[in-house]
Design an enzyme around this catalytic site. Structure first.
Site, PDB file in Angstrom:
ATOM      1  N   ARG A 145      44.463  43.940  28.534  1.00 18.18           N
ATOM      2  CA  ARG A 145      43.439  43.042  29.056  1.00 18.18           C
ATOM      3  C   ARG A 145      42.072  43.638  28.742  1.00 18.18           C
ATOM      4  NH1 ARG A 145      47.209  43.338  33.522  1.00 18.18           N
ATOM      5  NH2 ARG A 145      48.199  41.312  33.935  1.00 18.18           N
ATOM      6  N   LYS A 169      46.302  44.495  36.970  1.00 15.35           N
ATOM      7  CA  LYS A 169      46.089  43.686  38.163  1.00 15.35           C
ATOM      8  C   LYS A 169      46.966  44.185  39.306  1.00 15.35           C
ATOM      9  CE  LYS A 169      44.588  39.370  35.984  1.00 15.35           C
ATOM     10  NZ  LYS A 169      44.874  37.931  35.801  1.00 15.35           N
ATOM     11  N   HIS A 238      41.188  38.409  24.800  1.00 13.57           N
ATOM     12  CA  HIS A 238      42.479  37.896  25.243  1.00 13.57           C
ATOM     13  C   HIS A 238      43.263  37.235  24.110  1.00 13.57           C
ATOM     14  CE1 HIS A 238      42.904  38.883  29.397  1.00 13.57           C
ATOM     15  NE2 HIS A 238      43.827  37.962  29.595  1.00 13.57           N
ATOM     16  N   ARG A 241      45.510  39.814  22.888  1.00 12.84           N
ATOM     17  CA  ARG A 241      46.595  40.027  23.863  1.00 12.84           C
ATOM     18  C   ARG A 241      47.632  38.907  23.755  1.00 12.84           C
ATOM     19  NH1 ARG A 241      48.143  42.102  29.067  1.00 12.84           N
ATOM     20  NH2 ARG A 241      48.556  40.479  30.601  1.00 12.84           N
ATOM     21  N   HIS A 264      52.879  41.328  33.782  1.00 11.73           N
ATOM     22  CA  HIS A 264      52.947  40.103  34.579  1.00 11.73           C
ATOM     23  C   HIS A 264      53.874  40.322  35.771  1.00 11.73           C
ATOM     24  CE1 HIS A 264      51.797  37.353  30.946  1.00 11.73           C
ATOM     25  NE2 HIS A 264      50.753  37.879  31.540  1.00 11.73           N
ATOM     26  N   TYR A 273      54.626  31.848  26.705  1.00  9.86           N
ATOM     27  CA  TYR A 273      54.743  32.269  25.310  1.00  9.86           C
ATOM     28  C   TYR A 273      56.011  31.737  24.653  1.00  9.86           C
ATOM     29  CZ  TYR A 273      50.828  35.198  26.501  1.00  9.86           C
ATOM     30  OH  TYR A 273      49.588  35.631  26.910  1.00  9.86           O
TER      31      TYR A 273
END
Length: 296
Positions: A145, A169, A238, A241, A264, A273
């Protein structure tokens, strides 16, 4: 229901003190409700029931109104009926329990392998060239990120093991591999980095020409400039990414592994994806299958 709409409009302007633009949007949304009421002979605000609102939402969708616009419209109507109930014009709020349609998830923009290769083909051994190439390579190699790239510290790198550590995150740490091209670019950059340091205790891997940690904004601007010059398109971090994830999934089909690499929490986030992968397969099918594009 003109009287009620007028009073609600006054409430928005005086008590809520909304901007003119926001206020006008609310009024326009209510006019849609009013026009529908007239067409269905629902002339009083208390005549509007849940079924009428559901039918109107369906009608707005048929007319091609975007999902986000319908969400905003319903938000306006909900506020209006809360106001109506507070004024005791209605005994029940017909908007309670009505959910706005979910917006379709936009598929992230990606680059194909050839575009990425062209993007990363940066010549030069000067400070900016080495740094920018290393930032691009490491972002694509490890699927970082933007905040993770900017926050990378020297102690997060293990060049011998070709791995790095990031805090993503939710303050969750994950360890990621560094590809051979990214490792080479990183080693070249670390040699250049020493020449620009103002403080030898600086821990940031990527620094600006002022010798301090490069800012997120600076990275965005550099990527944008490089994207325009290398591949002729707007590039945001991004996108690399997303390309990392798409290319890995396309080659391996291992959704769980890609989920772990991206950091994630829910696999549903990673599943977007699979749609990208299907788009790729559909494109190949259209180009290769002898009857794929047969005209009826």
């Amino acid at each position: 229901m003109q009287k009620e709409i007028d009073m609600f409009s006054t409430y928005l302007a005086t008590e809520r003190q909304l901007s003119k633009h926001t206020h006008d949007n609310y009024v326009r949304d209510l006019i849609k409700l009013q026009q529908y009421g007239v067409s269905e002979q629902l002339n009083q605000v208390q005549d509007i029931q849940v079924i009428h609102l559901r039918l109107l939402i369906g009608k707005l969708r048929q007319q091609g109104l975007a999902t986000k616009s319908i969400q905003r419209w319903l938000s306006s109507i909900k506020m209006f009926f809360r106001f109506c109930k507070k004024q005791r014009w209605v005994t029940t709020n017909p908007t309670e329990g009505i959910q706005a349609p979910k917006a379709d998830k936009k598929l992230p923009k990606t680059m194909d392998a050839d575009q990425v290769s062209q993007l990363l083909n940066i010549d030069g051994s000067d400070f900016l060239s080495c740094r920018d190439k290393a930032m691009l390579e490491i972002t694509y190699s490890s699927g970082l990120r933007l905040s993770e790239l900017a926050g990378l510290n020297l102690h997060d790198l293990d060049l011998k093991a070709a791995t790095l550590r990031v805090i993503g995150k939710g303050n969750k740490t994950r360890q990621l591999p560094i590809g051979s091209y990214a490792l080479r670019a990183l080693q070249d950059w670390l040699g250049q980095r020493k020449t620009q340091l103002k403080d030898q205790d600086e821990q940031a891997v990527f620094i600006s020409q002022r010798g301090i940690r490069i800012s997120v904004r600076n990275i965005q601007e550099r990527f944008k400039k490089i994207g325009a010059s290398q591949v002729g398109q707007h590039l945001h971090p991004h996108m690399l990414r997303h390309s990392f994830a798409s290319h890995l999934l396309e080659s391996s089909g291992d959704l769980r592994a890609v989920q772990e690499l991206l950091g994630h929490e829910n696999i549903s986030t990673t599943q977007i994806y699979t749609h990208l992968d299907f788009q790729h397969l559909a494109k190949v099918y259209d180009q290769a299958h002898p009857r794929a594009n047969k005209k009826s």
